[in-house]
Design an enzyme around this catalytic site. Structure first.
Site, PDB file in Angstrom:
ATOM      1  N   HIS A 261      52.379  33.092  46.742  1.00 17.10           N
ATOM      2  CA  HIS A 261      51.065  33.164  46.308  1.00 17.10           C
ATOM      3  C   HIS A 261      50.886  34.373  45.421  1.00 17.10           C
ATOM      4  CE1 HIS A 261      46.515  32.936  46.207  1.00 17.10           C
ATOM      5  NE2 HIS A 261      46.551  34.356  46.351  1.00 17.10           N
ATOM      6  N   GLU A 262      51.316  35.384  46.372  1.00 19.11           N
ATOM      7  CA  GLU A 262      51.488  36.877  45.458  1.00 19.11           C
ATOM      8  C   GLU A 262      52.289  37.042  44.342  1.00 19.11           C
ATOM      9  OE1 GLU A 262      48.962  38.944  46.357  1.00 19.11           O
ATOM     10  OE2 GLU A 262      48.466  37.922  48.001  1.00 19.11           O
TER      11      GLU A 262
ATOM     12  N   HIS B  86      50.583  35.637  41.419  1.00 16.53           N
ATOM     13  CA  HIS B  86      49.681  36.340  40.638  1.00 16.53           C
ATOM     14  C   HIS B  86      50.486  37.166  39.659  1.00 16.53           C
ATOM     15  CE1 HIS B  86      45.824  35.743  42.592  1.00 16.53           C
ATOM     16  NE2 HIS B  86      46.501  36.091  43.722  1.00 16.53           N
TER      17      HIS B  86
ATOM     18  N   GLU C  95      43.289  32.884  41.878  1.00 16.74           N
ATOM     19  CA  GLU C  95      43.416  32.433  43.098  1.00 16.74           C
ATOM     20  C   GLU C  95      43.880  30.903  43.347  1.00 16.74           C
ATOM     21  OE1 GLU C  95      44.167  34.468  46.020  1.00 16.74           O
ATOM     22  OE2 GLU C  95      43.406  35.906  44.349  1.00 16.74           O
TER      23      GLU C  95
ATOM     24  N   ASP D 237      47.741  29.756  44.188  1.00 17.37           N
ATOM     25  CA  ASP D 237      48.048  28.800  45.074  1.00 17.37           C
ATOM     26  C   ASP D 237      48.813  27.538  44.665  1.00 17.37           C
ATOM     27  OD1 ASP D 237      46.635  29.962  47.020  1.00 17.37           O
ATOM     28  OD2 ASP D 237      44.794  28.829  46.965  1.00 17.37           O
TER      29      ASP D 237
END
Length: 410
Positions: free
Chosen positions: A276-277, A280, A354, A358
């Site tokens: 997930h990070e 980003h 977000e 995801d």
């Protein structure tokens, strides 16, 4: 506008901000308990659901009391002209305009922080302690305060000095020059936060070799994300709540996992959180977020330049003559509605980001372990699984849990 009109405008803006915030919080806390969703049946019991609601109610009542104290104090300071009285008192001691402004902000900062300490202490050692979240000792609490003061003097004081110097030396054109300084500072903080600032409060150590690290290395190689800087932070010295974050870019990018996160999740879930990070980063959310922040600072400084030499603003706060520091205080109050609107807009973008992160984790690793991690995180932190839509719209930088699960488990 004359000084009296500005004074009433300041009172109106502060009052509106307080009532708006507390009304939203009231709507959110009065949201009825939902039945346990099917996707959370294995994680959430009725007892845990009621405990989460109690935690939210306790925090709401605390927020009302602390907010009412701050609101009442601010209104009294405006009505009684205390901001101006402090300025007049300092003028009898200090004649140099820059030193006067620096001393003024030092007094305001110290008084404000001293008044907040009892509330911070109660929240940490009564509320968070009661629900099993607090792990900090009183020594750590006050040590953090002292370290925060030191950083505020060095970093905040340095930036304030540059701002005041430009205002006094250049005039209204100060805004774009300080904007450049602010932009450089924001980039530097993003690059060196984990190396220069974070170690001041926490210990960072490289993630040890083992199953978790190998899984992370395998994943990052798969998505062409070379990662040499993977650290574990001792978050457990202050709270049992878990987290992870990403900072920097290029060769200085770092991923930091809280030790509490590692304790509470399986290796698969941790890799999903990391994915997930990475999402980003791959989606350029970090760069875009920093750019948006820099643009916001530019807007703030431009508007400040229109108020900075206003005599009536200083008079509205009880001053007897124009004072740069009084005008900055007044501006921060008047800017709050604009800041709220910008905050709503930024939260909308953040929630979209977000969802995208995801989706990236689901596509490149797996959706199920990320969903499991989100469930555990939410339940362990007694999060609200049924927040009011308007509260979400204004305040949430992350989508509510059930919305994220719906997309991940689709």
């Amino acid at each position: 506008m004359d000084s009296l009109s500005i004074k009433y405008l300041l009172i109106g803006v502060v009052t509106f901000g307080f009532l708006f915030e507390k009304t939203l919080s009231y709507l959110n806390i009065k949201r009825p308990l939902t039945s346990i969703p099917k996707s959370l049946e294995e994680y959430l019991s009725v007892t845990k659901l009621k405990e989460a609601k109690t935690y939210q109610q306790v925090n709401f009542r605390f927020g009302v009391i602390s907010g009412l104290f701050s609101f009442t104090l601010t209104i009294c300071l405006i009505l009684l002209g205390v901001f101006g009285w402090v300025d007049e008192w300092l003028r009898n001691i200090i004649s140099h305009p820059m030193l006067l402004s620096l001393a003024y902000f030092a007094i305001i900062f110290i008084c404000s922080d001293l008044l907040s300490i009892p509330f911070d202490f109660y929240h940490t050692f009564v509320i968070e302690e009661k629900f099993g979240f607090n792990k900090a000792s009183k020594a750590t609490f006050f040590s953090d305060k002292l370290k925060g003061y030191l950083l505020s003097i060095i970093v905040g004081g340095g930036l304030l000095f540059l701002l005041l110097y430009l205002i006094h030396q250049i005039g209204k054109d100060f805004w774009w020059q300080f904007w450049i300084i602010s932009a450089i500072f924001m980039v530097m903080v993003n690059l060196f936060y984990t190396a220069w600032i974070l170690p001041f409060f926490n210990k960072l150590k490289p993630l040890e070799d083992g199953e978790l690290k190998q899984k992370i290395v395998n994943y990052t190689e798969k998505v062409s994300f070379p990662l040499e800087n993977l650290f574990v932070i001792d978050g457990s010295k202050r709270s049992s709540k878990a987290n992870a974050f990403f900072s920097g870019f290029g060769k200085r990018k770092k991923v930091v996992l809280y030790d509490t996160l590692i304790e509470q999740h399986t290796p698969e879930e941790l890799v999903a959180v990391l994915a997930h990070e990475v999402g980003h980063y791959k989606k350029r959310h970090i760069i875009l977020g920093m750019t948006a922040g820099i643009l916001q600072v530019g807007l703030l400084l431009f508007i400040l330049a229109q108020f900075i030499y206003s005599k009536n603003m200083s008079f509205a706060l009880g001053g007897n003559e124009m004072a740069i520091h009084l005008n900055i205080i007044g501006f921060t109050m008047l800017f709050s509605p604009i800041s709220m609107v910008l905050g709503i807009f930024m939260n909308m973008i953040s929630r979209k980001n977000e969802f995208e992160a995801d989706a990236f984790a689901k596509e490149t690793y797996a959706g199920e372990p990320l969903a499991e991690a989100l469930k555990t995180l939410s339940i362990n932190t007694l999060s609200n699984i049924n927040p009011h839509p308007w509260y979400v719209f204004v305040n949430y930088s992350h989508p509510p849990l059930l919305e994220r699960l719906k997309k991940l488990e689709r």
